[in-house]
Write a protein that holds these residues in place. Structure first.
Motif, PDB file in Angstrom:
ATOM      1  N   ASN A   1     -27.797  22.816  12.318  1.00 21.51           N
ATOM      2  CA  ASN A   1     -26.649  21.912  12.291  1.00 21.51           C
ATOM      3  C   ASN A   1     -25.512  22.426  13.162  1.00 21.51           C
ATOM      4  OD1 ASN A   1     -27.650  19.928  10.468  1.00 21.51           O
ATOM      5  ND2 ASN A   1     -27.235  21.304   8.752  1.00 21.51           N
ATOM      6  N   MET A   2     -25.059  21.585  14.086  1.00 18.91           N
ATOM      7  CA  MET A   2     -23.879  21.879  14.889  1.00 18.91           C
ATOM      8  C   MET A   2     -22.788  20.904  14.469  1.00 18.91           C
ATOM      9  SD  MET A   2     -23.378  22.195  19.045  1.00 18.91           S
ATOM     10  CE  MET A   2     -24.423  23.655  19.122  1.00 18.91           C
ATOM     11  N   ASN A   3     -21.603  21.423  14.174  1.00 20.33           N
ATOM     12  CA  ASN A   3     -20.515  20.580  13.695  1.00 20.33           C
ATOM     13  C   ASN A   3     -19.678  20.048  14.851  1.00 20.33           C
ATOM     14  OD1 ASN A   3     -19.256  19.615  11.168  1.00 20.33           O
ATOM     15  ND2 ASN A   3     -17.436  20.617  12.002  1.00 20.33           N
ATOM     16  N   VAL A   4     -19.361  18.759  14.805  1.00 16.79           N
ATOM     17  CA  VAL A   4     -18.586  18.096  15.856  1.00 16.79           C
ATOM     18  C   VAL A   4     -17.545  17.196  15.197  1.00 16.79           C
ATOM     19  CG1 VAL A   4     -18.687  16.535  17.838  1.00 16.79           C
ATOM     20  CG2 VAL A   4     -20.586  18.097  17.399  1.00 16.79           C
ATOM     21  N   LEU A   5     -16.312  17.316  15.654  1.00 19.35           N
ATOM     22  CA  LEU A   5     -15.242  16.439  15.165  1.00 19.35           C
ATOM     23  C   LEU A   5     -14.901  15.425  16.248  1.00 19.35           C
ATOM     24  CD1 LEU A   5     -12.945  15.909  12.976  1.00 19.35           C
ATOM     25  CD2 LEU A   5     -11.489  17.259  14.494  1.00 19.35           C
ATOM     26  N   ILE A   6     -14.889  14.144  15.897  1.00 17.52           N
ATOM     27  CA  ILE A   6     -14.546  13.079  16.842  1.00 17.52           C
ATOM     28  C   ILE A   6     -13.312  12.353  16.338  1.00 17.52           C
ATOM     29  CG2 ILE A   6     -15.331  10.974  17.975  1.00 17.52           C
ATOM     30  CD1 ILE A   6     -18.197  11.954  17.644  1.00 17.52           C
ATOM     31  N   GLN A   7     -12.315  12.212  17.198  1.00 13.31           N
ATOM     32  CA  GLN A   7     -11.065  11.550  16.821  1.00 13.31           C
ATOM     33  C   GLN A   7     -10.573  10.705  17.996  1.00 13.31           C
ATOM     34  OE1 GLN A   7      -8.187  13.999  14.679  1.00 13.31           O
ATOM     35  NE2 GLN A   7      -6.485  13.010  15.745  1.00 13.31           N
ATOM     36  N   GLY A   8     -10.139   9.493  17.715  1.00 12.61           N
ATOM     37  CA  GLY A   8      -9.639   8.605  18.764  1.00 12.61           C
ATOM     38  C   GLY A   8     -10.693   7.623  19.235  1.00 12.61           C
ATOM     39  N   GLU A   9     -10.218   6.529  19.828  1.00 12.96           N
ATOM     40  CA  GLU A   9     -11.144   5.484  20.265  1.00 12.96           C
ATOM     41  C   GLU A   9     -10.887   5.054  21.708  1.00 12.96           C
ATOM     42  OE1 GLU A   9     -10.717   2.355  17.430  1.00 12.96           O
ATOM     43  OE2 GLU A   9     -11.552   3.517  15.767  1.00 12.96           O
ATOM     44  N   GLY A  10     -10.328   5.956  22.509  1.00 12.48           N
ATOM     45  CA  GLY A  10     -10.043   5.632  23.906  1.00 12.48           C
ATOM     46  C   GLY A  10     -11.301   5.351  24.704  1.00 12.48           C
ATOM     47  N   LYS A  11     -11.137   4.651  25.815  1.00  7.23           N
ATOM     48  CA  LYS A  11     -12.282   4.323  26.676  1.00  7.23           C
ATOM     49  C   LYS A  11     -12.859   5.579  27.325  1.00  7.23           C
ATOM     50  CE  LYS A  11     -10.820  -0.401  27.767  1.00  7.23           C
ATOM     51  NZ  LYS A  11     -10.424  -1.339  28.852  1.00  7.23           N
ATOM     52  N   GLU A  12     -11.977   6.537  27.641  1.00  7.37           N
ATOM     53  CA  GLU A  12     -12.428   7.795  28.244  1.00  7.37           C
ATOM     54  C   GLU A  12     -12.582   8.864  27.167  1.00  7.37           C
ATOM     55  OE1 GLU A  12     -10.621   8.497  32.440  1.00  7.37           O
ATOM     56  OE2 GLU A  12      -9.063   7.515  31.246  1.00  7.37           O
ATOM     57  N   THR A  13     -13.520   9.763  27.395  1.00  7.84           N
ATOM     58  CA  THR A  13     -13.838  10.792  26.410  1.00  7.84           C
ATOM     59  C   THR A  13     -13.480  12.182  26.934  1.00  7.84           C
ATOM     60  OG1 THR A  13     -15.659   9.478  25.509  1.00  7.84           O
ATOM     61  CG2 THR A  13     -15.699  11.836  25.051  1.00  7.84           C
ATOM     62  N   ILE A  14     -12.914  12.996  26.054  1.00 10.67           N
ATOM     63  CA  ILE A  14     -12.647  14.403  26.349  1.00 10.67           C
ATOM     64  C   ILE A  14     -13.482  15.255  25.395  1.00 10.67           C
ATOM     65  CG2 ILE A  14     -10.955  16.273  26.259  1.00 10.67           C
ATOM     66  CD1 ILE A  14      -8.804  14.300  27.066  1.00 10.67           C
ATOM     67  N   VAL A  15     -14.238  16.199  25.945  1.00 14.54           N
ATOM     68  CA  VAL A  15     -15.003  17.136  25.133  1.00 14.54           C
ATOM     69  C   VAL A  15     -14.300  18.494  25.176  1.00 14.54           C
ATOM     70  CG1 VAL A  15     -17.175  18.407  24.913  1.00 14.54           C
ATOM     71  CG2 VAL A  15     -17.208  15.965  25.472  1.00 14.54           C
ATOM     72  N   LEU A  16     -13.952  19.000  23.996  1.00 16.52           N
ATOM     73  CA  LEU A  16     -13.225  20.273  23.878  1.00 16.52           C
ATOM     74  C   LEU A  16     -14.176  21.416  23.508  1.00 16.52           C
ATOM     75  CD1 LEU A  16     -10.025  19.202  21.890  1.00 16.52           C
ATOM     76  CD2 LEU A  16     -10.051  20.219  24.161  1.00 16.52           C
ATOM     77  N   LEU A  17     -14.055  22.530  24.261  1.00 16.05           N
ATOM     78  CA  LEU A  17     -14.844  23.730  23.975  1.00 16.05           C
ATOM     79  C   LEU A  17     -13.901  24.907  23.704  1.00 16.05           C
ATOM     80  CD1 LEU A  17     -17.620  23.527  26.737  1.00 16.05           C
ATOM     81  CD2 LEU A  17     -17.735  22.738  24.368  1.00 16.05           C
ATOM     82  N   PRO A  18     -14.219  25.745  22.709  1.00 16.37           N
ATOM     83  CA  PRO A  18     -13.303  26.823  22.303  1.00 16.37           C
ATOM     84  C   PRO A  18     -13.447  28.090  23.135  1.00 16.37           C
ATOM     85  CG  PRO A  18     -15.223  26.862  20.900  1.00 16.37           C
ATOM     86  CD  PRO A  18     -15.422  25.696  21.838  1.00 16.37           C
ATOM     87  N   GLY A  19     -12.458  28.981  22.966  1.00 21.65           N
ATOM     88  CA  GLY A  19     -12.555  30.323  23.512  1.00 21.65           C
ATOM     89  C   GLY A  19     -13.402  31.190  22.597  1.00 21.65           C
ATOM     90  N   TYR A  20     -13.783  32.371  23.085  1.00 15.82           N
ATOM     91  CA  TYR A  20     -14.619  33.263  22.279  1.00 15.82           C
ATOM     92  C   TYR A  20     -13.903  33.668  20.986  1.00 15.82           C
ATOM     93  CZ  TYR A  20     -17.034  37.256  20.430  1.00 15.82           C
ATOM     94  OH  TYR A  20     -17.684  38.096  19.565  1.00 15.82           O
ATOM     95  N   GLY A  21     -14.641  33.586  19.893  1.00 18.98           N
ATOM     96  CA  GLY A  21     -14.131  34.077  18.617  1.00 18.98           C
ATOM     97  C   GLY A  21     -13.206  33.143  17.871  1.00 18.98           C
ATOM     98  N   THR A  22     -12.940  31.946  18.420  1.00 19.40           N
ATOM     99  CA  THR A  22     -12.099  30.981  17.699  1.00 19.40           C
ATOM    100  C   THR A  22     -12.880  30.502  16.478  1.00 19.40           C
ATOM    101  OG1 THR A  22     -11.037  30.267  19.754  1.00 19.40           O
ATOM    102  CG2 THR A  22     -10.838  28.796  17.859  1.00 19.40           C
ATOM    103  N   ALA A  23     -12.468  30.929  15.312  1.00 16.78           N
ATOM    104  CA  ALA A  23     -13.290  30.768  14.106  1.00 16.78           C
ATOM    105  C   ALA A  23     -13.538  29.315  13.717  1.00 16.78           C
ATOM    106  CB  ALA A  23     -12.655  31.515  12.941  1.00 16.78           C
ATOM    107  N   ALA A  24     -12.532  28.449  13.917  1.00 21.08           N
ATOM    108  CA  ALA A  24     -12.651  27.041  13.508  1.00 21.08           C
ATOM    109  C   ALA A  24     -12.092  26.151  14.617  1.00 21.08           C
ATOM    110  CB  ALA A  24     -11.912  26.808  12.200  1.00 21.08           C
ATOM    111  N   PRO A  25     -12.851  25.942  15.693  1.00 26.93           N
ATOM    112  CA  PRO A  25     -12.331  25.242  16.877  1.00 26.93           C
ATOM    113  C   PRO A  25     -11.691  23.891  16.606  1.00 26.93           C
ATOM    114  CG  PRO A  25     -14.421  26.257  17.383  1.00 26.93           C
ATOM    115  CD  PRO A  25     -14.216  26.434  15.905  1.00 26.93           C
ATOM    116  N   ALA A  26     -12.330  23.054  15.795  1.00 28.06           N
ATOM    117  CA  ALA A  26     -11.787  21.710  15.566  1.00 28.06           C
ATOM    118  C   ALA A  26     -10.425  21.764  14.887  1.00 28.06           C
ATOM    119  CB  ALA A  26     -12.762  20.882  14.722  1.00 28.06           C
ATOM    120  N   LEU A  27     -10.200  22.778  14.054  1.00 32.55           N
ATOM    121  CA  LEU A  27      -8.898  22.953  13.411  1.00 32.55           C
ATOM    122  C   LEU A  27      -7.918  23.643  14.354  1.00 32.55           C
ATOM    123  CD1 LEU A  27      -9.974  24.058   9.794  1.00 32.55           C
ATOM    124  CD2 LEU A  27      -9.545  21.748  10.671  1.00 32.55           C
TER     125      LEU A  27
END
Length: 326
Positions: free
Chosen positions: A68-94
């Motif tokens: 299982n890989m966790n993904v948070l999706i927020q917003g309904e814009g036509k364009e999409t942004i995918v966010l990737l964390p830095g090393y060791g960021t314990a809870a990226p979506a937060l």
């Protein structure tokens, strides 16, 4: 002149007493250390079990490589942004929460938590850039996300440059948030992963964190989010998955040194104006955009986690840059 027998016996008896006292003191010290480590270990186990019940779910799980890989999706814009964390960021979506809130009125924002991060499973698969990039891409495929801007913090600059070269037909732009550069100095150092692993397993890591400074003090996170991030940090920091990634940092940087961002890919690099830890931080990033048809470096007055304090400015810069690129 020889000592009388009585005096010899007296000296021997005194030496024996001193030796016994020293042995007792050393024994007491050893027992105290063992008891201390035992208490620290048991306290950590109890606290970890208690925290596991308090961690609240967010986002959604996507099946990748049987995990299982966790993904948070927020917003309904036509364009999409995918966010990737830095090393060791314990809870990226937060950790990205305030930036996500700024971007989501205009974009569909997808915060991916790679294996070992946030609420995602851990993995025994080697944490090479190739595997990490492939897993993130598979998660996006499962979600039918096929066109997006890639935005990443810190080491995501290394994974990102690999990613955009592997999937050029999907990525519409790359935005780096104080992102790493493959040729930056000091990334070939051997890191003490065994020591970090011992700190984690023994419970001493929790003790060090408890008496260390609060990384979220004076930031705009609400108390509940901070509490959740701290519990996830205790769970994920120096886990076997994280330490495996740490072991691959040097080789991942080295492997990216032959890569450049595609010339026709819009490239925005938001970086620290004053990074005293890495020599030539600004010129390194200027070198990355020099051949780009639409590339830009913006320096910002802030710490490495720019999105903790400058989330509004980052969102504004991204929107302005993408409008220019169009």
């Amino acid at each position: 002149m020889t000592q009388p027998e009585g005096k010899k016996a007296s000296n021997g008896s005194r030496a024996k007493k001193v030796r016994n006292i020293i042995l007792k003191i050393l024994g007491a010290i050893v027992i105290t250390i063992v008891l201390f480590l035992g208490i620290v270990y048991i306290t950590n186990v109890i606290s970890s079990n208690s925290e596991a019940k308090k961690i609240e779910p967010y986002g959604q799980h996507v099946s990748v490589d049987g995990k299982n890989m966790n993904v948070l999706i927020q917003g309904e814009g036509k364009e999409t942004i995918v966010l990737l964390p830095g090393y060791g960021t314990a809870a990226p979506a937060l950790d990205f929460k305030m930036l996500i809130d700024e971007l989501s009125p205009y974009y569909k924002v997808v915060a991916v938590e790679p294996f070992g991060y946030g609420l995602s499973d851990g993995t025994e698969k080697e944490r090479t850039a190739e595997n990490i990039v492939s897993e993130v891409h598979e998660a996006l495929q499962q979600l039918n996300i096929n066109e997006y801007m890639l935005m990443g913090h810190s080491i995501a600059g290394i994974y990102g440059i690999d990613y955009v070269n592997k999937y050029p037909d999907e990525v519409t732009a790359f935005v780096g948030i104080d992102s790493s550069v493959p040729t930056q100095p000091g990334m070939d150092a051997k890191l003490p992963t065994k020591m970090f692993g011992f700190l984690k397993k023994s419970g001493l890591q929790r003790l060090v964190v408890k008496f260390g400074g609060d990384p979220y003090a004076e930031l705009a996170f609400d108390d509940h989010t901070v509490e959740q991030m701290k519990m996830l940090s205790s769970k994920n920091s120096n886990s076997s998955t994280m330490l495996n990634e740490m072991d691959h940092i040097s080789s991942n940087f080295k492997g990216a040194q032959g890569l450049t961002f595609p010339k026709d890919l819009p490239l925005l690099l938001l970086i620290q104006a004053n990074n005293e830890g890495v020599k030539g931080w600004i010129p390194l990033h200027e070198g990355q955009i020099k051949d780009s048809v639409h590339g830009k470096v913006i320096t910002m007055d802030g710490e490495h986690y720019l999105h903790h304090t400058l989330f509004k400015e980052i969102a504004e810069d991204v929107r302005a840059f993408m409008n220019e690129a169009k």
